[in-house]
Design a protein around this motif. Structure first.
Motif, PDB file in Angstrom:
ATOM      1  N   GLY A 218      26.812  23.844  77.907  1.00 24.31           N
ATOM      2  CA  GLY A 218      27.563  24.361  79.034  1.00 24.31           C
ATOM      3  C   GLY A 218      28.606  23.341  79.458  1.00 24.31           C
ATOM      4  O   GLY A 218      28.433  22.136  79.271  1.00 24.31           O
ATOM      5  N   LEU A 219      29.711  23.829  80.014  1.00 26.33           N
ATOM      6  CA  LEU A 219      30.747  22.908  80.466  1.00 26.33           C
ATOM      7  C   LEU A 219      31.391  23.402  81.747  1.00 26.33           C
ATOM      8  O   LEU A 219      31.439  24.597  82.026  1.00 26.33           O
ATOM      9  CB  LEU A 219      31.804  22.683  79.385  1.00 26.33           C
ATOM     10  N   ILE A 293      32.898  18.030  82.353  1.00 28.47           N
ATOM     11  CA  ILE A 293      31.499  17.618  82.261  1.00 28.47           C
ATOM     12  C   ILE A 293      30.716  18.669  81.474  1.00 28.47           C
ATOM     13  O   ILE A 293      30.973  19.868  81.599  1.00 28.47           O
ATOM     14  CB  ILE A 293      30.853  17.378  83.641  1.00 28.47           C
ATOM     15  N   ARG A 294      29.742  18.189  80.677  1.00 30.57           N
ATOM     16  CA  ARG A 294      29.004  19.088  79.781  1.00 30.57           C
ATOM     17  C   ARG A 294      27.536  18.678  79.670  1.00 30.57           C
ATOM     18  O   ARG A 294      27.190  17.498  79.754  1.00 30.57           O
ATOM     19  CB  ARG A 294      29.619  19.084  78.379  1.00 30.57           C
ATOM     20  N   HIS A 295      26.702  19.685  79.432  1.00 28.35           N
ATOM     21  CA  HIS A 295      25.292  19.454  79.110  1.00 28.35           C
ATOM     22  C   HIS A 295      24.692  20.766  78.615  1.00 28.35           C
ATOM     23  O   HIS A 295      25.087  21.846  79.093  1.00 28.35           O
ATOM     24  CB  HIS A 295      24.505  18.959  80.335  1.00 28.35           C
ATOM     25  N   PHE A 331      31.517  27.469  81.736  1.00 24.44           N
ATOM     26  CA  PHE A 331      30.807  28.142  80.667  1.00 24.44           C
ATOM     27  C   PHE A 331      29.365  27.679  80.704  1.00 24.44           C
ATOM     28  O   PHE A 331      29.089  26.497  80.444  1.00 24.44           O
ATOM     29  CB  PHE A 331      31.425  27.836  79.307  1.00 24.44           C
ATOM     30  N   PRO A 332      28.438  28.547  81.060  1.00 24.82           N
ATOM     31  CA  PRO A 332      27.036  28.142  81.062  1.00 24.82           C
ATOM     32  C   PRO A 332      26.583  27.864  79.635  1.00 24.82           C
ATOM     33  O   PRO A 332      27.207  28.325  78.667  1.00 24.82           O
ATOM     34  CB  PRO A 332      26.316  29.359  81.644  1.00 24.82           C
ATOM     35  N   PRO A 333      25.516  27.097  79.464  1.00 26.19           N
ATOM     36  CA  PRO A 333      24.977  26.893  78.118  1.00 26.19           C
ATOM     37  C   PRO A 333      24.757  28.229  77.416  1.00 26.19           C
ATOM     38  O   PRO A 333      24.343  29.215  78.036  1.00 26.19           O
ATOM     39  CB  PRO A 333      23.655  26.166  78.384  1.00 26.19           C
ATOM     40  N   CYS A 334      25.082  28.261  76.135  1.00 22.79           N
ATOM     41  CA  CYS A 334      25.054  29.514  75.370  1.00 22.79           C
ATOM     42  C   CYS A 334      24.033  29.405  74.245  1.00 22.79           C
ATOM     43  O   CYS A 334      24.088  28.478  73.429  1.00 22.79           O
ATOM     44  CB  CYS A 334      26.450  29.777  74.797  1.00 22.79           C
TER      45      CYS A 334
END
Length: 419
Positions: A218-219, A293-295, A331-334
């Protein structure tokens, strides 16, 4: 496809695929061997026309929608079935490479040309698409074309986006001749596969040929504006300055610190900075910069966001300085379709390629397509894990391997016609 398939020996032509990639890379070629072909520029128009002409030579049906997404279809035996789709983008970063996005589009056309060469018909149609403005380097939001297609971004919002010169998306689409008529999202899709270079070092480091992508991080993208007060750099004492750049840099450092709190998957980047008035003897009065930011864990991504916002509020309050933080993309984690993921993995195994699961740290059009249809991604290594750089490179045998996995994965869904 399983090892029992009568088409198990079917392979794409690596020489033809590599030649296509080199030819497309000449449009917008840079002195360092990369490509600069920003979305909806004259060079993007040339690239689009080059791809469309290649599709026409293959006898494909071509459709362009109102955001410029262009679909190239090989009919199937059953016209009522939704197409099995593949593709990516052909716009690049200002200092982009030959393979990011372009590989996914041209690998898709190579899959179709291979089926034509061997006179293999499929039950479902097969389509290749190139999406508009995936990179987001000229216009935001990123992944605009697939976002509009999936209904995550309105057409009006996309049309109104402008570049730094004030040129708007709709006007530029019309200018280059790719303002199509089809309503985005009305184009059916039965399944979507996307082949891509990894854009990271994991596959090369682990000496694996194929990356099976179960998920994408996700970002969140933000635009941050810090407003100070410009003044003469000589007469103005340090203790009474309102220096926008100094406060902005403390936020930039916090972005990196937050990412480091959540290793190994946390990411934090400031990649674009604009300083006003940008004069060496004037205290900066305003700074605008991007935050990325991303995770892969949605809970942690939310926590990272909260930490960022708390710090910005703290700086604004303690320093009595105005700071505006605006989220421009989320963008939520996919998590990709399990059947597509398993099909890709099995194709790699059946073809004799080493493979491993790789979570993607980059955004891709497949994220939006995952909302509409079963979706999967195929990664191949890139040299030193480098992408978004003119020296981006990939081995021909890896380009071939990824396209072969794409071929057999698509055939598993489109179903070859048997007599």
């Amino acid at each position: 496809m399983t090892s029992a398939s009568p088409l198990r020996d079917l392979r794409i032509r690596a020489d033809r695929l590599c030649q296509s990639l080199l030819e497309l890379a000449q449009i917008g070629a840079t002195p360092k061997g990369g490509v600069c072909r920003l979305a909806l520029t004259d060079l993007d128009k040339q690239g689009r026309l080059w791809v469309v002409e290649k599709a026409r030579r293959l006898g494909l049906e071509i459709t362009t929608d109102q955001i410029g997404n262009t679909f190239m279809r090989r009919p199937g035996k059953n016209a009522q079935l939704p197409p099995v789709m593949t593709g990516s983008h052909i716009d690049t970063q200002p200092t982009g490479g030959k393979y990011d996005g372009n590989y996914g589009v041209l690998a898709g056309l190579e899959v179709i040309e291979t089926l034509i060469d061997h006179e293999i018909e499929t039950e479902a149609p097969i389509e290749v698409v190139f999406w508009t403005n995936e990179e987001g380097s000229r216009f935001t939001p990123v992944m605009m074309g697939s976002g509009v297609f999936a209904g995550a971004v309105t057409l009006e919002h996309a049309y109104g986006a402008s570049d730094t010169a004030g040129k708007k998306v709709k006007d530029e689409l019309q200018r280059i001749g790719f303002l199509g008529e089809q309503t985005p999202g009305e184009h059916p899709c039965g399944a979507y596969f996307e082949a891509h270079i990894e854009q990271g070092p994991v596959l090369e480091h682990q000496d694996k040929v194929i990356g099976v992508v179960p998920a994408v991080m996700g970002l969140r993208w933000f635009d941050c504006t810090v407003k100070g007060f410009e003044a003469h750099a000589g007469p103005t004492p340090m203790d009474i300055r309102i220096d926008a750049l100094q406060h902005a840099t403390s936020i930039m450092q916090k972005v990196v610190a937050i990412a480091n709190e959540f290793k190994p998957h946390g990411r934090g980047t400031v990649g674009m900075v604009q300083v006003f008035p940008n004069s060496r003897n004037v205290i900066p009065g305003q700074v605008q910069f991007s935050i990325d930011i991303r995770h892969p864990d949605s809970v942690i991504l939310e926590k990272m966001t909260a930490l960022l916002k708390d710090y910005i509020a703290q700086v604004s309050s303690e320093k009595s300085i105005a700071i505006d933080l605006k989220e421009v993309s989320y963008f939520p984690p996919c998590n990709f379709d399990a059947n597509c993921v398993d099909t890709i993995r099995q194709a790699a195994i059946d073809l004799g390629y080493s493979q491993m699961d790789v979570v993607s740290g980059a955004g891709h059009d497949a994220i939006y397509m995952n909302r509409l249809a079963p979706t999967g991604m195929i990664f191949i290594p890139c040299k030193d894990g480098v992408s978004h750089n003119e020296i981006e490179d990939a081995k021909s045998e890896h380009l071939e391997a990824g396209a072969n996995v794409l071929l057999h994965s698509m055939l598993a869904f489109a179903k070859p016609v048997t007599n």
